[in-house]
Scaffold this motif. Structure first.
Motif, PDB file in Angstrom:
ATOM      1  N   SER A  14       0.830  -1.192   0.000  1.00 29.33           N
ATOM      2  CA  SER A  14       0.000   0.000   0.000  1.00 29.33           C
ATOM      3  C   SER A  14       0.866   1.243   0.000  1.00 29.33           C
ATOM      4  O   SER A  14       0.585   2.212  -0.691  1.00 29.33           O
ATOM      5  CB  SER A  14      -0.922   0.018   1.216  1.00 29.33           C
ATOM      6  N   GLU A  15       1.941   1.210   0.763  1.00 35.66           N
ATOM      7  CA  GLU A  15       2.827   2.359   0.823  1.00 35.66           C
ATOM      8  C   GLU A  15       3.521   2.569  -0.520  1.00 35.66           C
ATOM      9  O   GLU A  15       3.651   3.692  -0.989  1.00 35.66           O
ATOM     10  CB  GLU A  15       3.860   2.165   1.931  1.00 35.66           C
ATOM     11  N   LEU A  16       3.949   1.495  -1.166  1.00 33.84           N
ATOM     12  CA  LEU A  16       4.602   1.625  -2.465  1.00 33.84           C
ATOM     13  C   LEU A  16       3.670   2.213  -3.509  1.00 33.84           C
ATOM     14  O   LEU A  16       4.076   2.977  -4.356  1.00 33.84           O
ATOM     15  CB  LEU A  16       5.100   0.262  -2.941  1.00 33.84           C
ATOM     16  N   GLU A  17       2.435   1.860  -3.464  1.00 32.84           N
ATOM     17  CA  GLU A  17       1.475   2.351  -4.436  1.00 32.84           C
ATOM     18  C   GLU A  17       0.954   3.740  -4.090  1.00 32.84           C
ATOM     19  O   GLU A  17       0.231   4.345  -4.864  1.00 32.84           O
ATOM     20  CB  GLU A  17       0.288   1.386  -4.545  1.00 32.84           C
ATOM     21  N   GLY A  18       1.300   4.264  -2.920  1.00 33.32           N
ATOM     22  CA  GLY A  18       0.874   5.607  -2.555  1.00 33.32           C
ATOM     23  C   GLY A  18      -0.617   5.711  -2.317  1.00 33.32           C
ATOM     24  O   GLY A  18      -1.219   6.752  -2.591  1.00 33.32           O
ATOM     25  N   VAL A  19      -1.232   4.638  -1.833  1.00 31.16           N
ATOM     26  CA  VAL A  19      -2.664   4.660  -1.599  1.00 31.16           C
ATOM     27  C   VAL A  19      -2.976   5.611  -0.468  1.00 31.16           C
ATOM     28  O   VAL A  19      -2.412   5.530   0.591  1.00 31.16           O
ATOM     29  CB  VAL A  19      -3.183   3.240  -1.262  1.00 31.16           C
ATOM     30  N   ARG A  20      -3.863   6.504  -0.672  1.00 33.49           N
ATOM     31  CA  ARG A  20      -4.254   7.466   0.348  1.00 33.49           C
ATOM     32  C   ARG A  20      -5.751   7.365   0.598  1.00 33.49           C
ATOM     33  O   ARG A  20      -6.535   7.162  -0.328  1.00 33.49           O
ATOM     34  CB  ARG A  20      -3.940   8.895  -0.066  1.00 33.49           C
ATOM     35  N   VAL A  21      -6.118   7.534   1.855  1.00 35.56           N
ATOM     36  CA  VAL A  21      -7.528   7.476   2.217  1.00 35.56           C
ATOM     37  C   VAL A  21      -8.250   8.695   1.677  1.00 35.56           C
ATOM     38  O   VAL A  21      -9.359   8.614   1.211  1.00 35.56           O
ATOM     39  CB  VAL A  21      -7.689   7.366   3.750  1.00 35.56           C
ATOM     40  N   THR A  22      -7.613   9.849   1.706  1.00 34.47           N
ATOM     41  CA  THR A  22      -8.265  11.060   1.221  1.00 34.47           C
ATOM     42  C   THR A  22      -7.424  11.747   0.151  1.00 34.47           C
ATOM     43  O   THR A  22      -6.524  12.519   0.455  1.00 34.47           O
ATOM     44  CB  THR A  22      -8.533  12.037   2.372  1.00 34.47           C
ATOM     45  N   LEU A  23      -7.703  11.450  -1.066  1.00 33.78           N
ATOM     46  CA  LEU A  23      -7.000  12.040  -2.193  1.00 33.78           C
ATOM     47  C   LEU A  23      -7.269  13.545  -2.280  1.00 33.78           C
ATOM     48  O   LEU A  23      -6.394  14.318  -2.637  1.00 33.78           O
ATOM     49  CB  LEU A  23      -7.433  11.348  -3.482  1.00 33.78           C
ATOM     50  N   ARG A  24      -8.449  13.941  -1.915  1.00 33.06           N
ATOM     51  CA  ARG A  24      -8.820  15.353  -2.026  1.00 33.06           C
ATOM     52  C   ARG A  24      -7.892  16.247  -1.212  1.00 33.06           C
ATOM     53  O   ARG A  24      -7.451  17.301  -1.691  1.00 33.06           O
ATOM     54  CB  ARG A  24     -10.262  15.545  -1.566  1.00 33.06           C
ATOM     55  N   ASN A  25      -7.575  15.876   0.029  1.00 36.79           N
ATOM     56  CA  ASN A  25      -6.688  16.687   0.849  1.00 36.79           C
ATOM     57  C   ASN A  25      -5.280  16.738   0.258  1.00 36.79           C
ATOM     58  O   ASN A  25      -4.617  17.778   0.320  1.00 36.79           O
ATOM     59  CB  ASN A  25      -6.633  16.150   2.280  1.00 36.79           C
ATOM     60  N   SER A  26      -4.835  15.646  -0.302  1.00 38.79           N
ATOM     61  CA  SER A  26      -3.512  15.632  -0.931  1.00 38.79           C
ATOM     62  C   SER A  26      -3.467  16.585  -2.121  1.00 38.79           C
ATOM     63  O   SER A  26      -2.513  17.344  -2.286  1.00 38.79           O
ATOM     64  CB  SER A  26      -3.160  14.220  -1.396  1.00 38.79           C
ATOM     65  N   LEU A  27      -4.502  16.527  -2.951  1.00 38.03           N
ATOM     66  CA  LEU A  27      -4.535  17.392  -4.119  1.00 38.03           C
ATOM     67  C   LEU A  27      -4.639  18.863  -3.736  1.00 38.03           C
ATOM     68  O   LEU A  27      -3.952  19.712  -4.320  1.00 38.03           O
ATOM     69  CB  LEU A  27      -5.689  16.992  -5.037  1.00 38.03           C
ATOM     70  N   SER A  28      -5.492  19.168  -2.772  1.00 36.49           N
ATOM     71  CA  SER A  28      -5.624  20.575  -2.376  1.00 36.49           C
ATOM     72  C   SER A  28      -4.333  21.090  -1.747  1.00 36.49           C
ATOM     73  O   SER A  28      -3.956  22.247  -1.962  1.00 36.49           O
ATOM     74  CB  SER A  28      -6.805  20.768  -1.423  1.00 36.49           C
ATOM     75  N   GLY A  29      -3.631  20.256  -1.000  1.00 36.27           N
ATOM     76  CA  GLY A  29      -2.340  20.657  -0.445  1.00 36.27           C
ATOM     77  C   GLY A  29      -1.328  20.928  -1.537  1.00 36.27           C
ATOM     78  O   GLY A  29      -0.584  21.912  -1.491  1.00 36.27           O
ATOM     79  N   LEU A  55       7.438  28.196   2.084  1.00 38.30           N
ATOM     80  CA  LEU A  55       6.383  28.792   2.913  1.00 38.30           C
ATOM     81  C   LEU A  55       5.037  28.104   2.676  1.00 38.30           C
ATOM     82  O   LEU A  55       4.311  27.790   3.619  1.00 38.30           O
ATOM     83  CB  LEU A  55       6.274  30.290   2.617  1.00 38.30           C
ATOM     84  N   GLY A  56       4.714  27.830   1.417  1.00 36.11           N
ATOM     85  CA  GLY A  56       3.472  27.124   1.103  1.00 36.11           C
ATOM     86  C   GLY A  56       3.438  25.735   1.704  1.00 36.11           C
ATOM     87  O   GLY A  56       2.412  25.281   2.214  1.00 36.11           O
ATOM     88  N   SER A  57       4.577  25.049   1.659  1.00 29.18           N
ATOM     89  CA  SER A  57       4.658  23.703   2.239  1.00 29.18           C
ATOM     90  C   SER A  57       4.457  23.717   3.742  1.00 29.18           C
ATOM     91  O   SER A  57       3.718  22.900   4.297  1.00 29.18           O
ATOM     92  CB  SER A  57       6.013  23.065   1.916  1.00 29.18           C
ATOM     93  N   VAL A  58       5.110  24.653   4.401  1.00 31.29           N
ATOM     94  CA  VAL A  58       4.992  24.742   5.862  1.00 31.29           C
ATOM     95  C   VAL A  58       3.557  25.072   6.259  1.00 31.29           C
ATOM     96  O   VAL A  58       2.978  24.428   7.150  1.00 31.29           O
ATOM     97  CB  VAL A  58       5.988  25.782   6.425  1.00 31.29           C
ATOM     98  N   LEU A  59       2.964  26.056   5.619  1.00 33.75           N
ATOM     99  CA  LEU A  59       1.593  26.450   5.969  1.00 33.75           C
ATOM    100  C   LEU A  59       0.584  25.349   5.647  1.00 33.75           C
ATOM    101  O   LEU A  59      -0.346  25.096   6.424  1.00 33.75           O
ATOM    102  CB  LEU A  59       1.219  27.745   5.253  1.00 33.75           C
ATOM    103  N   THR A  60       0.764  24.681   4.519  1.00 32.49           N
ATOM    104  CA  THR A  60      -0.146  23.594   4.154  1.00 32.49           C
ATOM    105  C   THR A  60      -0.018  22.424   5.119  1.00 32.49           C
ATOM    106  O   THR A  60      -1.018  21.847   5.550  1.00 32.49           O
ATOM    107  CB  THR A  60       0.113  23.139   2.709  1.00 32.49           C
ATOM    108  N   THR A  61       1.200  22.073   5.468  1.00 28.22           N
ATOM    109  CA  THR A  61       1.413  20.986   6.427  1.00 28.22           C
ATOM    110  C   THR A  61       0.767  21.317   7.758  1.00 28.22           C
ATOM    111  O   THR A  61       0.085  20.484   8.360  1.00 28.22           O
ATOM    112  CB  THR A  61       2.923  20.724   6.622  1.00 28.22           C
ATOM    113  N   TRP A  62       0.954  22.519   8.221  1.00 27.98           N
ATOM    114  CA  TRP A  62       0.375  22.944   9.494  1.00 27.98           C
ATOM    115  C   TRP A  62      -1.155  22.909   9.450  1.00 27.98           C
ATOM    116  O   TRP A  62      -1.798  22.421  10.374  1.00 27.98           O
ATOM    117  CB  TRP A  62       0.868  24.354   9.843  1.00 27.98           C
ATOM    118  N   SER A  63      -1.741  23.391   8.350  1.00 27.57           N
ATOM    119  CA  SER A  63      -3.207  23.436   8.273  1.00 27.57           C
ATOM    120  C   SER A  63      -3.829  22.061   8.048  1.00 27.57           C
ATOM    121  O   SER A  63      -4.965  21.823   8.456  1.00 27.57           O
ATOM    122  CB  SER A  63      -3.652  24.389   7.162  1.00 27.57           C
TER     123      SER A  63
END
Length: 140
Positions: A14-29, A55-63
């Protein structure tokens, strides 16, 4: 095979395939970080690209912290022993349903070096199906 070893292998797949429970949050980030990097680049050139991206990465990770998790963390941390057993049973069932034609195809793949990818796809499909049917997740 022991339940733990099968679960460990499925988690790796699962980790190798990058399966994510919420694709939407990944895309918006990703969009947020990209927009910040673009804005920085427009304002300050190449240095702004770096600063905007950081800066975008830090703020997105935090939020987004704690708002979604990967399927691998759900498998290893949140499944009850019964759910883990069901996952193992569904994987065993999927592997037991391999037909003679599939075995011939697998033999061809083994001789050409593609067997690992084929077996990985079978296992990942089983994990996705289990997560959708038994756990109610919506995966892409």
């Amino acid at each position: 095979m022991a339940v733990r070893s099968i679960l460990a292998e499925v988690s790796k797949l699962s980790e190798l395939e990058g399966v994510r429970v919420t694709l939407r949050n990944s895309l918006s980030g990703g969009v947020t970080v990209g927009c910040a990097a673009t804005a920085g680049s427009v304002a300050l050139g190449p240095v702004g690209l770096l600063l905007g991206g950081v800066l975008g990465s830090v703020l997105t990770t935090w939020s987004k912290w704690g708002s979604y998790r990967s399927l691998i963390s759900v498998i290893s941390e949140d499944l009850t022993p019964r759910q883990q057993e069901q996952l193992v049973e569904s994987l065993q069932l999927a592997l037991n349903q391999v037909s003679r034609e599939d075995l011939l195809k697998l033999l061809v793949l083994i001789t050409s070096g593609g067997a690992q990818a084929a077996l990985r796809e079978i296992a990942v499909s089983s994990v996705r199906e289990f997560a959708c049917q038994e756990l109610g997740f919506r995966l892409s």
